[in-house]
Design a protein around this motif. Structure first.
Motif, PDB file in Angstrom:
ATOM      1  N   ASN B  95      -7.079   7.049  -4.966  1.00  0.00           N
ATOM      2  CA  ASN B  95      -7.590   6.768  -6.155  1.00  0.00           C
ATOM      3  C   ASN B  95      -6.901   5.445  -6.546  1.00  0.00           C
ATOM      4  O   ASN B  95      -7.668   4.459  -6.894  1.00  0.00           O
ATOM      5  CB  ASN B  95      -7.284   7.567  -7.445  1.00  0.00           C
ATOM      6  N   VAL B  96      -5.644   5.281  -6.612  1.00  0.00           N
ATOM      7  CA  VAL B  96      -5.023   3.960  -6.944  1.00  0.00           C
ATOM      8  C   VAL B  96      -5.283   2.797  -5.996  1.00  0.00           C
ATOM      9  O   VAL B  96      -5.614   1.685  -6.388  1.00  0.00           O
ATOM     10  CB  VAL B  96      -3.479   4.155  -7.298  1.00  0.00           C
ATOM     11  N   GLY B  97      -5.466   3.345  -4.816  1.00  0.00           N
ATOM     12  CA  GLY B  97      -5.595   2.412  -3.755  1.00  0.00           C
ATOM     13  C   GLY B  97      -6.860   1.807  -3.462  1.00  0.00           C
ATOM     14  O   GLY B  97      -6.984   1.010  -2.820  1.00  0.00           O
ATOM     15  N   GLN B 115       2.900   2.713  -4.452  1.00  0.00           N
ATOM     16  CA  GLN B 115       4.070   3.196  -4.738  1.00  0.00           C
ATOM     17  C   GLN B 115       4.649   2.771  -6.071  1.00  0.00           C
ATOM     18  O   GLN B 115       5.243   3.390  -7.259  1.00  0.00           O
ATOM     19  CB  GLN B 115       4.902   3.189  -3.540  1.00  0.00           C
ATOM     20  N   ASP B 116       4.637   1.472  -5.929  1.00  0.00           N
ATOM     21  CA  ASP B 116       5.288   0.602  -7.172  1.00  0.00           C
ATOM     22  C   ASP B 116       4.648   0.850  -8.311  1.00  0.00           C
ATOM     23  O   ASP B 116       5.338   1.299  -9.420  1.00  0.00           O
ATOM     24  CB  ASP B 116       4.951  -0.879  -6.734  1.00  0.00           C
ATOM     25  N   VAL B 117       3.218   0.749  -8.629  1.00  0.00           N
ATOM     26  CA  VAL B 117       2.700   0.934  -9.774  1.00  0.00           C
ATOM     27  C   VAL B 117       2.809   2.407 -10.145  1.00  0.00           C
ATOM     28  O   VAL B 117       2.942   2.671 -11.508  1.00  0.00           O
ATOM     29  CB  VAL B 117       1.271   0.339  -9.726  1.00  0.00           C
ATOM     30  N   LEU B 118       2.807   3.436  -9.055  1.00  0.00           N
ATOM     31  CA  LEU B 118       2.828   4.619  -9.817  1.00  0.00           C
ATOM     32  C   LEU B 118       4.280   5.324 -10.249  1.00  0.00           C
ATOM     33  O   LEU B 118       4.359   5.746 -11.193  1.00  0.00           O
ATOM     34  CB  LEU B 118       2.379   5.633  -8.605  1.00  0.00           C
ATOM     35  N   SER B 119       5.152   4.546  -9.605  1.00  0.00           N
ATOM     36  CA  SER B 119       6.440   4.841 -10.362  1.00  0.00           C
ATOM     37  C   SER B 119       6.955   4.141 -11.518  1.00  0.00           C
ATOM     38  O   SER B 119       7.305   4.576 -12.491  1.00  0.00           O
ATOM     39  CB  SER B 119       7.640   4.571  -9.334  1.00  0.00           C
ATOM     40  N   ARG B 120       6.139   2.760 -11.647  1.00  0.00           N
ATOM     41  CA  ARG B 120       6.117   2.228 -13.082  1.00  0.00           C
ATOM     42  C   ARG B 120       5.549   2.932 -14.333  1.00  0.00           C
ATOM     43  O   ARG B 120       5.638   2.967 -15.258  1.00  0.00           O
ATOM     44  CB  ARG B 120       5.452   0.800 -12.757  1.00  0.00           C
ATOM     45  N   ALA B 145      -2.991   3.186 -13.978  1.00  0.00           N
ATOM     46  CA  ALA B 145      -2.358   2.386 -12.769  1.00  0.00           C
ATOM     47  C   ALA B 145      -3.392   2.158 -12.043  1.00  0.00           C
ATOM     48  O   ALA B 145      -3.269   0.994 -11.189  1.00  0.00           O
ATOM     49  CB  ALA B 145      -1.588   3.691 -12.276  1.00  0.00           C
ATOM     50  N   ARG B 146      -4.526   2.887 -11.913  1.00  0.00           N
ATOM     51  CA  ARG B 146      -5.721   2.305 -10.926  1.00  0.00           C
ATOM     52  C   ARG B 146      -6.211   0.980 -11.075  1.00  0.00           C
ATOM     53  O   ARG B 146      -6.536   0.209 -10.304  1.00  0.00           O
ATOM     54  CB  ARG B 146      -6.732   3.588 -11.008  1.00  0.00           C
ATOM     55  N   CYS B 147      -6.369   0.643 -12.375  1.00  0.00           N
ATOM     56  CA  CYS B 147      -6.695  -0.508 -12.990  1.00  0.00           C
ATOM     57  C   CYS B 147      -5.546  -1.746 -12.976  1.00  0.00           C
ATOM     58  O   CYS B 147      -5.485  -2.779 -12.415  1.00  0.00           O
ATOM     59  CB  CYS B 147      -7.288  -0.619 -14.294  1.00  0.00           C
ATOM     60  N   LEU B 148      -4.263  -1.259 -13.254  1.00  0.00           N
ATOM     61  CA  LEU B 148      -3.265  -2.281 -13.436  1.00  0.00           C
ATOM     62  C   LEU B 148      -2.916  -2.727 -12.024  1.00  0.00           C
ATOM     63  O   LEU B 148      -2.179  -3.641 -11.959  1.00  0.00           O
ATOM     64  CB  LEU B 148      -2.186  -1.701 -14.014  1.00  0.00           C
ATOM     65  N   VAL B 149      -3.111  -1.958 -10.790  1.00  0.00           N
ATOM     66  CA  VAL B 149      -2.560  -2.143  -9.613  1.00  0.00           C
ATOM     67  C   VAL B 149      -3.331  -3.573  -9.274  1.00  0.00           C
ATOM     68  O   VAL B 149      -3.014  -4.312  -8.217  1.00  0.00           O
ATOM     69  CB  VAL B 149      -2.571  -1.167  -8.665  1.00  0.00           C
TER      70      VAL B 149
END
Lengths: 286, 366
Positions: B95-97, B115-120, B145-149
């Motif tokens: 989803n995030v990717g 990985q980075d955005v999900l840990s944030r 996160a899906r948007c901010l990435v």
């Protein structure tokens, strides 16, 4: 309330279904299987034999017709899916309210007349003195009348046409249940039409596509009328072979063997289709 | 630096005007909320920013670039949908990717950034989970996160907390504000919940019937409402209807209410406050001081006697309904937590007072 092991109400409610399954589905098939496994040795005298099945594999006409029927059915199913998907997507996702219902009804209307009448309709269009032939002559694309009937193309057209509804209905139902905001999110995050279709719409519509394909494939494989009328004498559809054995030759044993083989073939192809699309039968039929 | 600008946006559906000439400017890194009741046009406005609707007139500019004719998938804007719209057939990481894959980012980099955005957002260990294995709050964070990435210039949020229960909603309010300041992305937040808008935003626009009634800081909207709609929509209010009797030199109005009571209020706006003008006076329950005796040092210009009709207990937000003497109007007053009020019961006589600069008078056009 009394709780006993035997619930009369439940059995009464289930009885029509059970009777139907037992008397009209299970018994005939068992009988078909039994008949296919015997051989007439003398008048009214039968013996167990695999001869009918051996005959099928030894006579090229039989198994070639069999393979040809399977391939043409798969082709017709694929074409039906290809044509029905855009139609269903348009009706389910692009339209709203009354016009949506109206278009859905338009897909249904041809099925209010019998298949025979619809097939005659195609014959009027495609025959040598038919509409298309006249149009081609009038426009100068052809000098002489063109016979468009009695070939594989005509059979495929007829099969696709007569099965369309059974693809459109499950497709519209599954596409309708897809939340519009998922499609919008797909675009919003940078997806093109192609990506949204491939990664969001199609995975969601998969159960509907598979159940539509199963229905259409079964109907096509077991169709008798359309291949016979549009394909003519040489249509070589497997159901015709079965008909010939039963009716023309009075060879019930051979006909039953063909029937069992056709059942096995369709079950095998449906099973393969489910495996390839990673769908379960229960999910697809829900 | 201005991230987003709208000029005179108009959108009509058939004969219904959803958005009627809205202009707005949002600065980089701001948390801007659009607050309004359902059907006020805020979602239509948001969809025009995202590109799902085309404005009939007006223009949207993002970072100075006009968005006319730019489809949603080419705008530097991403949206968190009301029901999140996470793709159910993909894992959290997929989803995030999704957006990065569309940009043809190399596989290794996608993996690193996801990985980075999900840990944030605190979901570093849920990467391979399915969406339906997550709680409501976690799904919320995946959607963000899906948007901010994708590092958008502007992030649009369409009532994302609406579907959560109260406790989680309070928690996510703090979380969202924190995420916004960490990432420094411009947030445009749509809500009908005034407490969400007031708590999180730098600036809030109150929208009603397709137009902005007032744009300002949460404090402006709360203490200095410019229209009766803003006064009544943001926070609670007691209202009286009456006529202006007198206007003094400082702009203070003396109003005679329909019940025959005399009130002092400050006029919202100018130029209309002539004697005889019909007005509506708004006073918030929390602006009224309550006392048990008539002689009290905290008495203000506006005074009122009455008796307690009902006590609505709600912890620190408890209120007392007071019925004015000689009138059937009930006034809601916040119940102070002091010991002297703990024994307050129905029927007890009480004295209310509030200063004129805490009550706002608006012209009433019948």
């Amino acid at each position: 309330m009394r709780r006993s092991g035997f619930n009369l109400g439940l059995w009464l409610l289930l009885s029509p279904l059970l009777l139907w399954l037992l008397l009209l589905i299970l018994l005939p098939h068992v009988d078909l299987l039994l008949i296919s496994l015997r051989e007439r040795v003398a008048p009214r005298e039968y013996a167990f034999s695999l001869g009918n099945y051996r005959e099928f594999f030894q006579e090229p006409l039989y198994w070639r017709t069999f393979a040809r029927t399977a391939l043409l059915s798969i082709l017709a199913t694929a074409l039906t899916l290809l044509i029905a998907f855009p139609v269903s997507y348009y009706v389910a996702k692009m339209l709203r309210g009354r016009i949506k219902n109206a278009l859905f009804l338009l897909c249904l209307i041809p099925f209010w007349v019998s298949e025979l009448v619809r097939t005659y309709g195609w014959m009027i269009l495609l025959r040598e003195s038919g509409l298309v032939s006249n149009l081609l002559q009038w426009s100068g694309l052809s000098e002489t009348p063109v016979e468009l009937l009695y070939n594989d193309g005509a059979i495929t057209v007829g099969l696709v046409y007569s099965a369309m509804l059974f693809m459109v209905v499950p497709l519209i139902t599954t596409l309708d249940s897809l939340d519009d905001s998922l499609i919008e999110a797909g675009y919003d995050l940078g997806g093109s039409h192609w990506h949204v279709m491939w990664e969001i719409v199609i995975p969601h519509a998969m159960p509907g596509m598979v159940s539509g394909c199963i229905l259409v494939f079964m109907l096509t494989l077991g169709n008798y009328l359309t291949p016979t009328l549009l394909g003519g004498k040489d249509s070589l559809w497997f159901t015709e072979q079965i008909y010939t054995q039963f009716i023309t030759r009075f060879n019930w044993e051979q006909g039953s063997a063909f029937g069992i083989l056709l059942l096995m073939l369709s079950s095998l192809i449906v099973w393969l289709g489910l495996r390839l699309s990673r769908q379960s039968f229960a999910q697809v039929m829900s | 630096m201005i991230d987003l600008e709208c000029r005179e946006l108009v959108k009509t559906f058939d004969r219904f005007t959803a958005v009627d000439g809205v202009s707005l400017v949002v600065e980089k890194g701001a948390f801007f909320s659009i607050l309004g009741p359902s059907g006020c046009g805020k979602t239509t406005l948001m969809r025009m920013l995202a590109g799902f609707e085309t404005p009939d007139r007006g223009e949207v500019r993002i970072k100075g670039r006009s968005m006319l004719g730019v489809p949603p998938n080419r705008r530097p804007v991403n949206m968190v949908f009301q029901h999140l719209a996470l793709f159910p057939n993909m894992s959290v990481a997929e989803n995030v990717g999704y957006g990065l894959r569309r940009r043809k980012t190399p596989r290794v980099e996608i993996h690193r950034r996801v990985q980075d955005v999900l840990s944030r957002v605190g979901l570093g260990d849920s990467v391979d989970k399915r969406i339906d294995q997550l709680s409501g709050g976690q799904q919320q964070r995946v959607a963000i996160a899906r948007c901010l990435v994708l590092e958008p210039d502007v992030l649009l949020l369409d009532e994302p907390l609406g579907a959560l229960d109260l406790k989680l909603r309070e928690h996510m309010k703090v979380e969202l504000k924190k995420l916004q300041s960490e990432f420094g992305t411009t947030f445009i937040y749509i809500t009908h919940d005034q407490s969400e808008a007031l708590a999180m935003s730098d600036r809030v626009a109150v929208m009603n019937r397709g137009v902005f009634e007032q744009v300002g800081s949460p404090q402006d909207l709360y203490y200095r409402p410019e229209t009766p709609f803003v006064a009544s929509f943001v926070g609670e209010n007691n209202r009286w209807r009456g006529r202006i009797v007198h206007r003094d030199l400082e702009g203070r109005l003396q109003v005679r209410t329909e019940q025959g009571m005399s009130l002092y209020a400050s006029a919202a706006g100018r130029g209309w406050d002539r004697a005889g003008q019909e007005v509506e006076v708004f006073v918030r329950p929390e602006m009224i001081s309550l006392s048990l005796s008539a002689a009290h040092e905290e008495m203000h210009e506006n005074r009122l006697e009455g008796q307690v009709v009902n006590i609505l207990f709600d912890g620190s937000r408890s209120q007392v309904l007071v019925q004015q003497h000689g009138s059937d109007q009930e006034v809601a007053v916040n119940l102070p937590q002091a010991a002297e009020f703990s024994g307050l019961s129905e029927g007890a006589p009480v004295y209310l007072s509030w200063p004129s600069n805490r009550s706002h008078a608006f012209p009433f056009w019948a």
